[in-house]
Design a protein around this motif. Structure first.
Motif, PDB file in Angstrom:
ATOM      1  N   GLY A  49       0.857  -1.160  -0.005  1.00 54.89           N
ATOM      2  CA  GLY A  49      -0.046   0.043  -0.088  1.00 54.89           C
ATOM      3  C   GLY A  49       0.867   1.112  -0.072  1.00 54.89           C
ATOM      4  O   GLY A  49       0.143   2.474   0.235  1.00 54.89           O
ATOM      5  N   TYR A  50       2.105   1.015  -0.219  1.00 46.31           N
ATOM      6  CA  TYR A  50       2.890   2.320  -0.045  1.00 46.31           C
ATOM      7  C   TYR A  50       3.677   2.650  -1.320  1.00 46.31           C
ATOM      8  O   TYR A  50       3.175   2.079  -2.390  1.00 46.31           O
ATOM      9  CB  TYR A  50       3.952   2.160   0.817  1.00 46.31           C
ATOM     10  CG  TYR A  50       3.519   2.389   2.485  1.00 46.31           C
ATOM     11  CD1 TYR A  50       3.359   3.737   2.883  1.00 46.31           C
ATOM     12  CD2 TYR A  50       3.015   1.334   3.080  1.00 46.31           C
ATOM     13  CE1 TYR A  50       2.507   3.905   4.009  1.00 46.31           C
ATOM     14  CE2 TYR A  50       2.438   1.492   4.326  1.00 46.31           C
ATOM     15  CZ  TYR A  50       2.105   2.895   5.156  1.00 46.31           C
ATOM     16  OH  TYR A  50       1.566   3.056   6.135  1.00 46.31           O
ATOM     17  N   PHE A  51       4.622   3.537  -1.694  1.00 45.49           N
ATOM     18  CA  PHE A  51       5.036   4.087  -2.797  1.00 45.49           C
ATOM     19  C   PHE A  51       5.952   3.495  -3.449  1.00 45.49           C
ATOM     20  O   PHE A  51       6.818   2.967  -2.952  1.00 45.49           O
ATOM     21  CB  PHE A  51       5.399   5.683  -2.410  1.00 45.49           C
ATOM     22  CG  PHE A  51       4.567   6.470  -1.612  1.00 45.49           C
ATOM     23  CD1 PHE A  51       3.165   6.344  -1.432  1.00 45.49           C
ATOM     24  CD2 PHE A  51       5.179   6.925  -0.502  1.00 45.49           C
ATOM     25  CE1 PHE A  51       2.370   7.155  -0.670  1.00 45.49           C
ATOM     26  CE2 PHE A  51       4.552   7.525   0.346  1.00 45.49           C
ATOM     27  CZ  PHE A  51       2.951   7.766   0.467  1.00 45.49           C
ATOM     28  N   ASP A  52       5.845   3.341  -4.665  1.00 43.67           N
ATOM     29  CA  ASP A  52       6.776   2.684  -5.914  1.00 43.67           C
ATOM     30  C   ASP A  52       7.762   3.686  -6.232  1.00 43.67           C
ATOM     31  O   ASP A  52       7.462   4.399  -7.137  1.00 43.67           O
ATOM     32  CB  ASP A  52       5.973   2.070  -6.635  1.00 43.67           C
ATOM     33  CG  ASP A  52       6.938   0.967  -7.748  1.00 43.67           C
ATOM     34  OD1 ASP A  52       8.100   1.243  -7.756  1.00 43.67           O
ATOM     35  OD2 ASP A  52       6.383   0.406  -8.564  1.00 43.67           O
ATOM     36  N   TYR A  53       8.672   4.135  -5.353  1.00 48.16           N
ATOM     37  CA  TYR A  53       9.701   5.235  -5.891  1.00 48.16           C
ATOM     38  C   TYR A  53      10.034   4.974  -7.427  1.00 48.16           C
ATOM     39  O   TYR A  53      10.174   5.981  -7.852  1.00 48.16           O
ATOM     40  CB  TYR A  53      10.649   5.186  -4.921  1.00 48.16           C
ATOM     41  CG  TYR A  53       9.986   6.235  -3.578  1.00 48.16           C
ATOM     42  CD1 TYR A  53       9.661   7.413  -3.850  1.00 48.16           C
ATOM     43  CD2 TYR A  53       9.932   5.390  -2.198  1.00 48.16           C
ATOM     44  CE1 TYR A  53       9.223   7.979  -2.312  1.00 48.16           C
ATOM     45  CE2 TYR A  53       9.493   5.919  -1.313  1.00 48.16           C
ATOM     46  CZ  TYR A  53       9.086   7.411  -1.130  1.00 48.16           C
ATOM     47  OH  TYR A  53       8.533   7.900  -0.076  1.00 48.16           O
ATOM     48  N   PRO A  54      10.780   3.886  -7.735  1.00 45.36           N
ATOM     49  CA  PRO A  54      11.296   3.938  -8.920  1.00 45.36           C
ATOM     50  C   PRO A  54      10.285   4.079 -10.061  1.00 45.36           C
ATOM     51  O   PRO A  54      10.626   4.987 -11.114  1.00 45.36           O
ATOM     52  CB  PRO A  54      11.692   2.333  -9.334  1.00 45.36           C
ATOM     53  CG  PRO A  54      12.186   2.095  -7.620  1.00 45.36           C
ATOM     54  CD  PRO A  54      11.054   2.727  -6.839  1.00 45.36           C
ATOM     55  N   ALA A  55       9.137   3.554  -9.974  1.00 43.74           N
ATOM     56  CA  ALA A  55       8.170   3.898 -10.888  1.00 43.74           C
ATOM     57  C   ALA A  55       7.647   5.405 -10.737  1.00 43.74           C
ATOM     58  O   ALA A  55       7.272   5.759 -12.053  1.00 43.74           O
ATOM     59  CB  ALA A  55       6.870   3.042 -10.748  1.00 43.74           C
ATOM     60  N   ILE A  56       7.771   6.145  -9.957  1.00 42.17           N
ATOM     61  CA  ILE A  56       7.261   7.501  -9.705  1.00 42.17           C
ATOM     62  C   ILE A  56       8.375   8.181 -10.383  1.00 42.17           C
ATOM     63  O   ILE A  56       7.958   9.235 -11.255  1.00 42.17           O
ATOM     64  CB  ILE A  56       7.281   7.777  -8.232  1.00 42.17           C
ATOM     65  CG1 ILE A  56       5.939   7.267  -7.515  1.00 42.17           C
ATOM     66  CG2 ILE A  56       6.994   9.265  -8.150  1.00 42.17           C
ATOM     67  CD1 ILE A  56       5.877   7.380  -6.021  1.00 42.17           C
ATOM     68  N   ARG A  57       9.715   7.871 -10.213  1.00 40.92           N
ATOM     69  CA  ARG A  57      10.651   8.629 -10.955  1.00 40.92           C
ATOM     70  C   ARG A  57      10.610   8.514 -12.324  1.00 40.92           C
ATOM     71  O   ARG A  57      10.753   9.493 -13.080  1.00 40.92           O
ATOM     72  CB  ARG A  57      11.897   8.031 -10.376  1.00 40.92           C
ATOM     73  CG  ARG A  57      13.360   8.657 -11.119  1.00 40.92           C
ATOM     74  CD  ARG A  57      14.713   7.957 -10.692  1.00 40.92           C
ATOM     75  NE  ARG A  57      15.007   8.145  -9.328  1.00 40.92           N
ATOM     76  CZ  ARG A  57      15.603   9.387  -8.632  1.00 40.92           C
ATOM     77  NH1 ARG A  57      15.782  10.195  -9.677  1.00 40.92           N
ATOM     78  NH2 ARG A  57      15.813   9.131  -7.374  1.00 40.92           N
ATOM     79  N   GLU A  58      10.159   7.351 -12.931  1.00 36.80           N
ATOM     80  CA  GLU A  58       9.944   7.070 -14.204  1.00 36.80           C
ATOM     81  C   GLU A  58       8.876   7.871 -15.048  1.00 36.80           C
ATOM     82  O   GLU A  58       8.933   8.340 -16.120  1.00 36.80           O
ATOM     83  CB  GLU A  58       9.851   5.807 -14.590  1.00 36.80           C
ATOM     84  CG  GLU A  58      10.107   5.233 -16.049  1.00 36.80           C
ATOM     85  CD  GLU A  58       9.839   3.703 -16.244  1.00 36.80           C
ATOM     86  OE1 GLU A  58       9.469   3.224 -17.199  1.00 36.80           O
ATOM     87  OE2 GLU A  58      10.441   3.001 -15.361  1.00 36.80           O
ATOM     88  N   ALA A  59       7.716   7.814 -13.995  1.00 36.36           N
ATOM     89  CA  ALA A  59       6.722   8.682 -14.780  1.00 36.36           C
ATOM     90  C   ALA A  59       6.627  10.159 -14.420  1.00 36.36           C
ATOM     91  O   ALA A  59       5.946  10.921 -15.485  1.00 36.36           O
ATOM     92  CB  ALA A  59       5.498   8.305 -13.609  1.00 36.36           C
TER      93      ALA A  59
END
Length: 432
Positions: A157-167
């Motif tokens: 339920g928490y943040f996918d930091y690598p995917a956020i960086r990519e987005a």
């Protein structure tokens, strides 16, 4: 005295078994309740200090009509909100009709064609889907050429930091972070976790606008998302900050330029914050905000009580009975439509208004499934008052919130339990 209290519960339809079960759970929670009282005390003093610093006076409550030029009460209240939330400015208006309207206003005021909106916390609340254009609707952001992207959450339920960086890309203009879980069974996020997410995003793109949907979260902690880097925080006055007295309204607090954009969008270019009469609601707005810290504390106690009650009976609850609280919402997975309906009907039966009404699921505008809502409230739709609702779809979770006083929140949960027992979903033997 104890016998008289038990007799009153009996008159209100609570059996001896349910009463005794609730009393045992409450006794276990008293140390936690003391901590909640300490948070309420701090927040109460914070609000009082802001009111004194901004010289709130009797003339702030006077009726203003027409254009509303020089409405002292309105302008001073916005200064109070900015002081409490530690922001440059705030927009606090009865013309903002609800939380969804406040969010739509903040988004449409600060996004332009070809900008992209990013949600790094997965799917937004159901009613925002049509605002954004995920579900087709007239006037959506998509119709104005604003694109949308979301990053799904990890399994915890928490943040996918690598995917956020990519987005995040050159078109990413605004990031929207929903603090509360909505109709999901993910965690609600602490202010600290939100601050970490904002810091990560700003490290990639410093000029991106970070907006937090603060609905259901105000005054649950001693700090707010605006204390940890949020450029805008947004909420409804018929939730936490209205303290149960505000009859309508919403707020947006944040950087002055962003709030100015919101004001021009709410009224008209060239007019902005200068117009918008308060129409006699200012005393309720001020007094509700003053009471909000203690009202929110009562609602949080009710949420913890609900969690402990249903967790003890073997149901999955989010958050669980020991976790720290970051909003007033308690999710209980009852597993069947009948369980959700019985729970909500119990909450309705505990209401001071329309207690004799039986709520049923219906196709509520803005949602993709039938929804049942229990809310016998003084203010229609007020989520800081005792209420419960849920979509009739798997995992058949009900979302409980509110309670202007702890005794009423307690009664509501006991009535929900009584309703589930009376419907044959839980046997009385499980209370022993």
């Amino acid at each position: 005295m104890d016998n008289r209290v038990e007799t009153m519960y009996e008159k209100l339809g609570i059996s001896k078994e349910v009463f005794e079960f609730g009393r045992k759970i409450e006794e276990e929670l008293k140390p936690r309740f003391q901590k909640m009282d300490e948070i309420a005390e701090y927040n109460q003093l914070k609000v009082l200090h802001a009111m004194q610093d901004n010289r709130v006076n009797e003339s702030c409550f006077h009726y203003a009509s027409g254009y509303g030029y020089n409405d002292q009460g309105r302008d001073t209240l916005e200064q109070v909100y900015a002081s409490v939330f530690h922001t440059e400015a705030a927009l606090v208006r009865p013309q903002i009709t609800c939380g969804t309207h406040a969010l739509a206003l903040a988004l449409s005021a600060n996004l332009r064609p070809e900008d992209e909106l990013l949600s790094p916390v997965g799917k937004p609340y159901d009613t925002l889907e049509e605002v954004i254009g995920i579900r087709k609707s007239k006037g959506s952001l998509a119709e104005y050429g604003i694109t949308y992207r979301q990053v799904e959450l990890l399994d915890d339920g928490y943040f996918d930091y690598p995917a956020i960086r990519e987005a995040i890309n050159e078109r990413t203009k605004l990031v929207t972070i929903q603090r509360s879980k909505g109709y999901q069974t993910r965690p609600s996020y602490s202010v600290e976790k939100i601050g970490e997410l904002i810091s990560f995003i700003k490290g990639i793109k410093p000029d991106v606008i970070c907006m937090v949907d603060n609905c259901y979260g105000e005054f649950v902690e001693t700090i707010e998302p605006s204390d940890v880097g949020a450029d805008m925080i947004v909420g409804s006055l018929i939730k936490n900050p209205g303290g149960g007295l505000a009859p309508i309204g919403g707020y947006i607090a944040g950087k002055e330029e962003l709030i100015e954009n919101c004001a021009y969008r709410l009224t008209s270019p060239g007019l902005g914050k200068e117009v918008g009469a308060s129409l006699g609601v200012m005393q309720s707005f001020y007094q509700g905000f003053f009471l909000a810290p203690t009202v929110v504390s009562s609602a949080v106690k009710g949420a913890v009580f609900a969690a402990k009650i249903y967790e003890t009976l073997g149901y999955r609850v989010i958050p669980d009975g020991t976790e720290e609280r970051h909003d007033i919402i308690q999710a209980v997975e009852l597993g069947t439509p009948e369980g959700v309906i019985a729970f909500c009907q119990g909450i309705q039966a505990a209401a001071p208004v329309d207690s004799y009404v039986t709520p049923e699921p219906w196709a509520m505008p803005g949602y993709d499934s039938d929804v049942i809502m229990a809310a016998g409230a003084f203010v229609q739709g007020s989520s800081i008052e005792l209420s419960a609702d849920g979509p009739i779809k798997p995992p058949y979770a009900v979302y409980f919130q509110g309670g202007l006083t702890w005794p009423h929140a307690k009664l509501g949960i006991l009535k929900s339990l009584q309703g589930v027992i009376d419907a044959g979903i839980i046997g009385k033997e499980r209370l022993r």
